[in-house]
Design a protein around this motif. Structure first.
Motif, PDB file in Angstrom:
ATOM      1  N   GLY A 110      30.980  59.816  26.022  1.00 19.81           N
ATOM      2  CA  GLY A 110      30.848  58.588  26.802  1.00 19.81           C
ATOM      3  C   GLY A 110      32.186  57.907  27.049  1.00 19.81           C
ATOM      4  O   GLY A 110      33.251  58.421  26.709  1.00 19.81           O
ATOM      5  N   HIS A 148      29.678  52.196  26.382  1.00 14.62           N
ATOM      6  CA  HIS A 148      28.740  52.511  27.459  1.00 14.62           C
ATOM      7  C   HIS A 148      28.768  51.388  28.512  1.00 14.62           C
ATOM      8  O   HIS A 148      28.563  50.214  28.169  1.00 14.62           O
ATOM      9  CB  HIS A 148      27.343  52.652  26.859  1.00 14.62           C
ATOM     10  N   ASN A 177      27.148  57.138  21.465  1.00  6.66           N
ATOM     11  CA  ASN A 177      26.701  56.895  22.830  1.00  6.66           C
ATOM     12  C   ASN A 177      25.184  56.628  22.882  1.00  6.66           C
ATOM     13  O   ASN A 177      24.713  55.691  23.534  1.00  6.66           O
ATOM     14  CB  ASN A 177      27.085  58.137  23.653  1.00  6.66           C
ATOM     15  N   ARG A 202      23.352  53.214  24.206  1.00  5.15           N
ATOM     16  CA  ARG A 202      22.387  53.200  25.320  1.00  5.15           C
ATOM     17  C   ARG A 202      21.065  52.584  24.883  1.00  5.15           C
ATOM     18  O   ARG A 202      20.420  51.844  25.646  1.00  5.15           O
ATOM     19  CB  ARG A 202      22.144  54.634  25.830  1.00  5.15           C
TER      20      ARG A 202
END
Ligand code: PMP
Length: 492
Positions: free
Chosen positions: A158, A163, A361, A365
């Protein structure tokens, strides 16, 4: 598991079970990392009560032979004898030169220490909320949905700065709270502890002075000490940092950084008064000193109105705003962030890459999704209500069950009550007595640049337990205090 028991003999059954297991562990018949049967299962196998098997396990744990791991079971540790012989072995020269004396023992790390879930001790020592209130199921669903939706992309490194979706959501939340933030100024870190580490490694050199509130968060003191920084303390009263004393200290010590916790300060729970906020930012700007504003639990307010972040008085680039999802959501996610404008942002992103390449990552998310769909706000409201009740329960129990009047100023949010003890009791003498009575707390010494200045204080986390457990814990604390007191000072 079959354990021969002498049910007619004088030796209590739990002692017999303990002795049997002890022998099996020290002889190596039960090797390290073996999982012991659940105490309930063993009790059933042996035809004894669960209390009997649990007491045997508690004794083994107290001897360091086994450890209960939350949600997983009780495991055999490397026996102390074996550990001692490893220690006795000849370490390579470079190992022998390492100074470990200054590293606190793991169990002393009160801020990280969760409540001791394995034993019947009631811990008010931890620095986080109640794991029973973690939104585990909801988060599991969000994680699954993210994996389903994003597939391999969720499992790649990422973006360096974090993110992009999460940075946008963080910027939106802060902006809605009056701190206008752009996603490109946000850097996601592995907890706010990493944000503090990145900032100090980017801006400071060994020997530099850092100005910290006195008392302050122990993890920051540990970090700054490890980096060989000079700690300069500034007092705290009911209005937060005593900003009136700041200029004299700046002129005397020339700190290269000011570290402050303006909301529900760790450990005192106080909030910095608004005029002091403005004055602090103005003084730091005049003396060209960066401020780190650690807002670790600012959203957990259950009374009163929130004050503007220091960063809102900043003309641009002077204040580094640090926060985290550890306290308001779950600490194991390791998602924190720093908002920083100007060249420092690039330096921090580079430092982050050099330290650990990227934060997870998938978890970022999932946090992004969780906040976006409004679950976070609901969770915050729920936690706030629970913490409010728990604070009241603790304050009330203290009035009823402590044998002395202690000074306490109940905070309007956050996690902690900061207690000043009467002169007859010190927190270091109280701690072992409390432990013996079945309750623990964080002693004041942990939070001071000069630990001895904390002798009269202790920090209690009111957020960890439901009210009925709080009441029992405070009763135990009262019992320990009674034992610590010279007989005259008692309230009866
Ligand atoms: N700041 C303060 C004031 C804290 O109390 C803590 C954790 N106890 C942290 C930062 C670091 O927390 P995390 O790394 O989990 O965000």
């Amino acid at each position: 598991m079959r354990i021969p028991l002498d049910r007619q003999g004088p030796r209590p059954l739990y002692r017999q079970i303990e002795a049997y297991l002890r022998e099996a562990i020290t002889s190596g018949r039960l090797p390290a990392e073996s999982r012991l049967p659940a105490s309930r299962e063993l009790a059933h196998d042996l035809g004894v009560s669960r209390l009997t098997t649990q007491s045997a396990y508690d004794e083994l744990e107290a001897s360091g032979l086994v450890a209960a791991r939350a949600g997983s079971g009780t495991y055999v540790l490397t026996p102390p004898e074996a550990r001692r012989s490893i220690r006795r072995a000849e370490w390579p020269l470079w190992q022998r030169q390492i100074q470990v004396a200054s590293c606190p023992h793991e169990t002393d790390a009160h801020d990280q220490a969760p409540t001791d879930r394995s034993s019947r001790q009631i811990s008010f020592a931890g620095g986080i909320g109640d794991h029973r209130l973690f939104p585990v199921d909801e988060f599991r669903k969000v994680l699954q949905a993210v994996i389903r939706r994003d597939g391999a992309a969720a499992l790649d490194y990422g973006d360096d700065a974090g993110h992009p979706g999460l940075r946008t959501v963080i910027a939106q939340v802060l902006t809605s709270q009056g701190l206008a933030t752009r996603p490109e100024d946000v850097l996601v870190t592995s907890g706010s502890q990493q944000a503090l580490a990145l900032i100090s490694s980017a801006l400071l050199h060994p020997g530099d002075a850092v100005l910290v509130e006195q008392p302050t968060y122990r993890g920051a003191l540990d970090l700054f000490r490890r980096q060989g920084l000079r700690l300069v303390g500034i007092g705290v009263d009911g209005q937060g940092m005593r900003v009136e004393e700041l200029e004299a200290l700046l002129l005397m010590h020339h700190p290269r950084l000011i570290y402050t916790i303006p909301n529900f300060h760790n450990p005192t729970g106080v909030c910095l008064a608004t005029p002091r906020r403005r004055r602090l930012v103005a003084l730091a700007a005049r003396h060209n000193i960066p401020i780190v504003e650690d807002d670790f639990v600012g959203d957990l307010r259950f009374e009163g109105r929130s004050q503007p972040a220091l960063k809102t008085s900043d003309a641009g680039g002077g204040v580094l705003y640090v926060s985290t999802f550890s306290k308001m959501l779950m600490p194991g996610l390791r998602v924190g962030f720093v908002v920083a404008e100007g060249p420092i942002h690039r330096v921090l992103v580079h430092a982050k890459r050099a330290h650990d390449l990227a934060s997870c990552n998938l978890v970022q998310r999932a946090v992004c999704e969780y906040v976006t769909i409004g679950r976070y706000q609901t969770h915050l409201r729920r936690s706030g209500r629970a913490c409010h009740r728990r604070r009241d329960a603790m304050v009330d129990a203290m009035r009823r069950f402590l044998p002395v009047d202690v000074e306490v100023d109940p905070p309007r949010g956050g996690l902690f009550l900061w207690i000043r003890l009467p002169p007859a009791i010190s927190s270091t003498t109280l701690l072992p007595l409390a432990h013996h009575a079945g309750v623990t707390f964080a002693p004041g010494n942990d939070f001071f640049v000069e630990p001895r200045h904390g002798e009269s204080f202790l920090r209690l986390n009111f957020a960890t337990h439901p009210p009925e457990v709080i009441v029992e814990g405070v009763k135990r604390l009262g019992r320990a205090m009674r034992r610590a007191l010279p007989s005259s000072g008692s309230r009866g």
